[in-house]
Scaffold this active site. Sequence first.
Site, PDB file in Angstrom:
ATOM      1  N   LYS A  32       1.232  -7.293   0.853  1.00  0.00           N
ATOM      2  CA  LYS A  32       0.065  -7.307   1.798  1.00  0.00           C
ATOM      3  C   LYS A  32       0.220  -8.687   2.606  1.00  0.00           C
ATOM      4  O   LYS A  32      -0.556  -8.697   3.544  1.00  0.00           O
ATOM      5  CB  LYS A  32      -1.033  -7.360   0.730  1.00  0.00           C
ATOM      6  CG  LYS A  32      -1.501  -5.861   0.527  1.00  0.00           C
ATOM      7  CD  LYS A  32      -2.929  -5.721  -0.172  1.00  0.00           C
ATOM      8  CE  LYS A  32      -3.272  -4.191  -0.571  1.00  0.00           C
ATOM      9  NZ  LYS A  32      -4.381  -3.731  -0.853  1.00  0.00           N
ATOM     10  N   LYS A  47       3.399   4.312   0.831  1.00  0.00           N
ATOM     11  CA  LYS A  47       2.329   4.980   0.806  1.00  0.00           C
ATOM     12  C   LYS A  47       1.243   5.108   1.653  1.00  0.00           C
ATOM     13  O   LYS A  47       1.063   4.386   2.492  1.00  0.00           O
ATOM     14  CB  LYS A  47       1.603   3.820  -0.320  1.00  0.00           C
ATOM     15  CG  LYS A  47       0.581   4.006  -1.367  1.00  0.00           C
ATOM     16  CD  LYS A  47       0.182   2.847  -2.006  1.00  0.00           C
ATOM     17  CE  LYS A  47      -0.900   2.092  -1.148  1.00  0.00           C
ATOM     18  NZ  LYS A  47      -2.037   1.386  -2.152  1.00  0.00           N
ATOM     19  N   LYS A 101      -5.543   3.044   3.180  1.00  0.00           N
ATOM     20  CA  LYS A 101      -6.595   3.061   4.021  1.00  0.00           C
ATOM     21  C   LYS A 101      -6.353   2.070   5.138  1.00  0.00           C
ATOM     22  O   LYS A 101      -6.966   2.256   6.316  1.00  0.00           O
ATOM     23  CB  LYS A 101      -7.838   2.494   3.214  1.00  0.00           C
ATOM     24  CG  LYS A 101      -8.250   3.189   2.154  1.00  0.00           C
ATOM     25  CD  LYS A 101      -9.543   2.148   1.550  1.00  0.00           C
ATOM     26  CE  LYS A 101      -9.613   2.171   0.172  1.00  0.00           C
ATOM     27  NZ  LYS A 101      -8.953   1.101  -0.441  1.00  0.00           N
TER      28      LYS A 101
END
Length: 344
Positions: A119, A203, A206
Amino acid sequence: MTTTHTPRVFSGMQPTGNLTLGNYLGALVNFVALQERDEFADRLYCVVDLHAITVFQEPAELSRATREVAAAYIAAGLDPERSIIFNQSRVTAHAELGWIFTCVARMGWLNRMTQFKEKAGKNKENASVGLFSYPTLMAADILAYRATHVPVGEDQKQHLELTRDIAAKFNNDFSVPDFFPLPEPLIQPETARIMSLRNGENKMSKSDPSDASRINMTDSADLIAQKIRKAKTDPEPLPSEVDGLSGRAEAMNLVGIYAALSGQSKADVLAEYGGQGFGAFKPALADLTVAKIAPIGEEMRRLLEDEGAIDAILADGAERAATLARPVMREVYDTLGLTGGGSA
Ligand code: AQP
């Protein structure tokens, strides 16, 4: 050591955007299934808004997304009577215990967390401290209730191992064996990692910049069908055996989604579609996905028309959650010698 803790389920989802088919198949389906299992005394399903702000969230959008996750929980089949549905920031125990666990966890443990690396990317120096210490707050979410079981997707497995390490270190440091349970992950292997429709190595997420990479729970029937039609594939027909999917990440993912939504195994799906090309398989997958997901999206939209009703569910859930956390926090403060500490 045999644990004496009451079997209790805790899990959460971040209000960081539209929930995806990955969140649904990887976690939410399992939340709903656990509602039927009587061995658990309580099930707490949290909308983890304090986790969401580890990256910047526009405030009005955060409130909207928080209600939307609550609506998704209910529309997918969680019953607010049988499950405790609430948002994290309403129960102060999460932030309080989160800080305490920041002091229990070791830098070396957090440095090993792969999700932070993914991230934060190349911009590590500019990531928030909260993004780095995210797993300590997750440990607090679970252990404030002494939850014993945590339904999650594969990406959360490492954070759950850290939760166990934190619980064990706390129990050991303060000589309070079995104070906190060592919670178990509940991961459904078949749906543990639903992949992006644009790249079978990533993956489904969102926050992927490409909306075409995911099915959102609120996508219209037409949009769902369109995204599946355009999903990346390879030119080969589907194999007849599951082994034939190895090395074909996109085909594996689409067959896995079909299997999960239809309640079949991948082998069953290939028994029907093996030898056929994606020209035949994609329309069948689109019809199935629309049939399963579009009604949940419609129900979410209906629920979201009454924000007051959703807020009342979140307030009631928070009260029930706080009642469970309060005695645990009292014991935590006393154990640490934080005289009279705590908000409750
Ligand atoms: N693609 C996925 N396949 C299976 N399970 C998944 N989960 C997430 N993506 C997949 C599971 O959904 C639960 C809630 O996830 P989260 O909201 O805590 O955030 P996340 O894991 O970081 O998921 P996202 O969608 O990728 O969110 P962003 O983009 O905000 O980071 C978890 O149990 C997770 O395992």
